[in-house]
Design an enzyme around this catalytic site. Structure first.
Site, PDB file in Angstrom:
ATOM      1  N   THR A   1       0.888  -1.331  -0.018  1.00  0.00           N
ATOM      2  CA  THR A   1       0.082   0.061   0.095  1.00  0.00           C
ATOM      3  C   THR A   1       0.605   1.143  -0.028  1.00  0.00           C
ATOM      4  O   THR A   1       1.165   1.992   1.036  1.00  0.00           O
ATOM      5  CB  THR A   1      -0.980   0.034   1.326  1.00  0.00           C
TER       6      THR A   1
ATOM      7  N   ARG B   1       9.601  -6.637  11.595  1.00  0.00           N
ATOM      8  CA  ARG B   1      10.632  -5.854  11.164  1.00  0.00           C
ATOM      9  C   ARG B   1      11.655  -6.487   9.980  1.00  0.00           C
ATOM     10  O   ARG B   1      11.842  -7.601  10.258  1.00  0.00           O
ATOM     11  CB  ARG B   1      11.400  -5.485  12.437  1.00  0.00           C
ATOM     12  N   GLU B   2      11.752  -5.957   8.993  1.00  0.00           N
ATOM     13  CA  GLU B   2      12.590  -6.260   8.198  1.00  0.00           C
ATOM     14  C   GLU B   2      13.950  -6.540   8.730  1.00  0.00           C
ATOM     15  O   GLU B   2      14.399  -5.933   9.725  1.00  0.00           O
ATOM     16  CB  GLU B   2      12.768  -5.421   6.802  1.00  0.00           C
TER      17      GLU B   2
ATOM     18  N   PHE C   1      14.287   2.211  19.955  1.00  0.00           N
ATOM     19  CA  PHE C   1      13.846   3.281  19.067  1.00  0.00           C
ATOM     20  C   PHE C   1      14.122   4.901  19.617  1.00  0.00           C
ATOM     21  O   PHE C   1      13.395   5.541  19.308  1.00  0.00           O
ATOM     22  CB  PHE C   1      12.504   3.157  18.732  1.00  0.00           C
TER      23      PHE C   1
ATOM     24  N   GLY D   1      13.408   5.435   7.624  1.00  0.00           N
ATOM     25  CA  GLY D   1      13.418   5.370   6.185  1.00  0.00           C
ATOM     26  C   GLY D   1      12.386   4.127   6.020  1.00  0.00           C
ATOM     27  O   GLY D   1      11.644   3.665   7.059  1.00  0.00           O
TER      28      GLY D   1
ATOM     29  N   CYS E   1       7.607   1.459   5.105  1.00  0.00           N
ATOM     30  CA  CYS E   1       6.415   1.671   6.169  1.00  0.00           C
ATOM     31  C   CYS E   1       6.421   3.124   6.869  1.00  0.00           C
ATOM     32  O   CYS E   1       5.425   3.482   6.644  1.00  0.00           O
ATOM     33  CB  CYS E   1       6.716   0.337   7.054  1.00  0.00           C
TER      34      CYS E   1
END
Ligand code: UDX
Length: 439
Positions: A86, A155-156, A253, A261, A264
């Protein structure tokens, strides 16, 4: 159970293999013929640690197959997961729903057996309700099709672990039956005691965008404080560490640097705000605009600091760019801060040479005008400045003593704040880092 996963990108391909690992019969579907061919042969179409092994194991066990046919998917599955992208809509900040809509349009007319469609893609709140209406119009009259939403938080770089051992499961359902089906799909995970939150579909859709908005806010918060540090000569690193010790804040975080970046966080906060505008409640989320601005400004700050380090001009300066992926352990370059900085440096006259351990192929395809190397030493050769933009482990292990013999001037900018800058300084390098004082 017979499960289909529509969309075999970073999310869908790993989800498909994960479902097969839980013992389900899985069909992965995508419109990209080349990608499906590669997957069917057991080759991962992207870099994700642990994924090739999971893929191969489940193909060999006969539980995982691939197809490009939505009709075949409709005929095969009891449960259909929608995992298509999306992205940001061109010329707008809203999400582009054309891929999700195309899945429903392509599948619903072929749904002759009772089934559950489960959305996983990140979507504007209200999408599931809209899709339910589409399904009711398009599916055969005798069919029984339910719709649920089950946001994905993987998470990638950690996608395999996050799929097999998520920290929570969130499902948005319209009936007890859908809830029971999803509990069966995820029986293995639930038996581990994983928290399971069952709610209505709109709440489930909102959980995902809220989670990403919160994470983006946390990163931009520490980056905003980083800017204040730069203005007064204070140091963001001990400051962040001190905040992180407060259990109410936490240290994760809260890493300052060049900002977030990827496919998402940036587009999700923009789409969330666009949706709030449609709902007439934009004031509640106006802060997300600031979060976005702070984030984008970090990229400009990195370029400005590079310019300062090079005496005020980038013209004809040779710069080694360390990193192209939006984060380490991924070859994903979508909205990558590293490539955005590399392009800005080049557009101001610098000669950049970009290195990345995994993302060069993707970077070259998207930004063919940049120069690339797959050997990190080559990036340093003759450079007047190196900029560390993606915190790969490999960069932490670089030997500054040896590298100082390759460069034409030993200067490095740590835009991710993960290098041992004292070590670099003691090897004779001039070091600057985002949010940290010059020395
Ligand atoms: C994110 C969410 O974490 C995940 O739950 C969701 O499903 C998809 O979006 P991902 O895009 O894989 O996952 O990346 P993430 O690890 O969240 O990192 C996003 C960006 O923030 C990266 O560019 C990273 O470098 C940056 N980041 C992260 C920081 O700049 N500082 C931090 O402290 C953490």
């Amino acid at each position: 159970m017979r499960i289909t996963v529509i969309g075999t990108g970073y999310l869908g391909a790993v989800h498909a293999a994960g479902m097969a690992q839980f013992g389900h019969d899985v069909l992965g579907v995508d419109v990209d013929v080349q990608k499906i061919d590669r997957l069917a042969q057991g080759h991962a179409p992207f870099y994700e640690p642990g994924f090739p092994e999971l893929l191969r194991e489940n193909i060999d066990a006969g539980r995982l197959k691939f197809s490009t046919s939505l009709k075949e998917a409709a005929e095969f599955g009891d449960v259909h997961f929608i995992c298509v992208g999306t992205p940001q809509r061109p010329g707008s900040t809203a999400a582009d729903m054309k891929y999700v809509d195309a899945v429903i349009e392509g599948m619903a007319p072929h749904m002759h057996r009772p089934c559950l469609i489960v959305g996983k893609s990140t979507v504007p709140v209200g999408t599931a309700a809209r899709l339910a209406t589409m399904v009711a119009e398009l599916a055969p009259a005798d069919s029984r099709v339910d719709l649920a939403w089950n946001p994905e938080f993987l998470r990638e770089g950690f996608a395999v672990n996050d799929t097999l051992h998520p920290d929570r499961l969130v499902v948005g359902v319209a009936s007890a039956h859908s809830d029971a089906v999803l509990r069966e799909v995820y029986a293995t995970i639930l038996s581990d005691g994983t928290p399971y939150i069952s709610t209505d579909v709109a709440t489930a859709e909102l959980v995902k965008v809220s989670a990403n908005a919160f994470l983006a806010t946390k990163i931009s918060f520490i980056n905003a404080i980083s800017e204040v540090c730069e203005a007064v000569g204070a140091d963001i690193m001990p400051l962040a560490a001190a905040l992180g010790h407060d259990a109410r804040i936490g240290s994760r975080f809260l890493s300052p640097g060049v900002g977030f970046g990827g496919g998402c966080l940036p587009k999700d906060i923009r789409a969330f705000l666009a949706r709030a505008e449609e709902l007439g409640i934009e004031e509640a989320l106006t802060f997300l605009k600031n979060i976005d601005t702070i984030n984008v400004n970090r990229r400009r700050s990195a370029v400005d600091l590079a310019k300062v380090m090079l005496g005020g001009s980038l013209q004809d300066k040779r710069i080694a760019v360390l990193g192209a992926a939006f984060k380490p352990n991924s070859d994903d370059i979508r909205d990558s801060p590293a490539l955005s900085v590399a392009n800005a440096l080049q557009s101001q006259g610098a000669h950049v040479r970009v290195h990345d351990p995994e993302a060069i192929e993707n970077a070259r395809a998207a930004h063919p005008a940049l120069n690339y190397t797959t050997e990190v030493q080559k990036a340093f050769e003759g450079a007047e400045l190196a900029i560390h933009l993606t915190e790969w482990q490999e960069y932490k292990l670089l030997d500054p003593v040896h590298l100082s013999t390759l460069v034409s001037a030993p200067r490095i900018l740590d835009a991710r704040n993960t290098l041992d800058i004292d070590h670099w300084r003691s090897a004779g390098w001039t070091v600057r880092a985002m949010g940290r004082p010059a020395r």
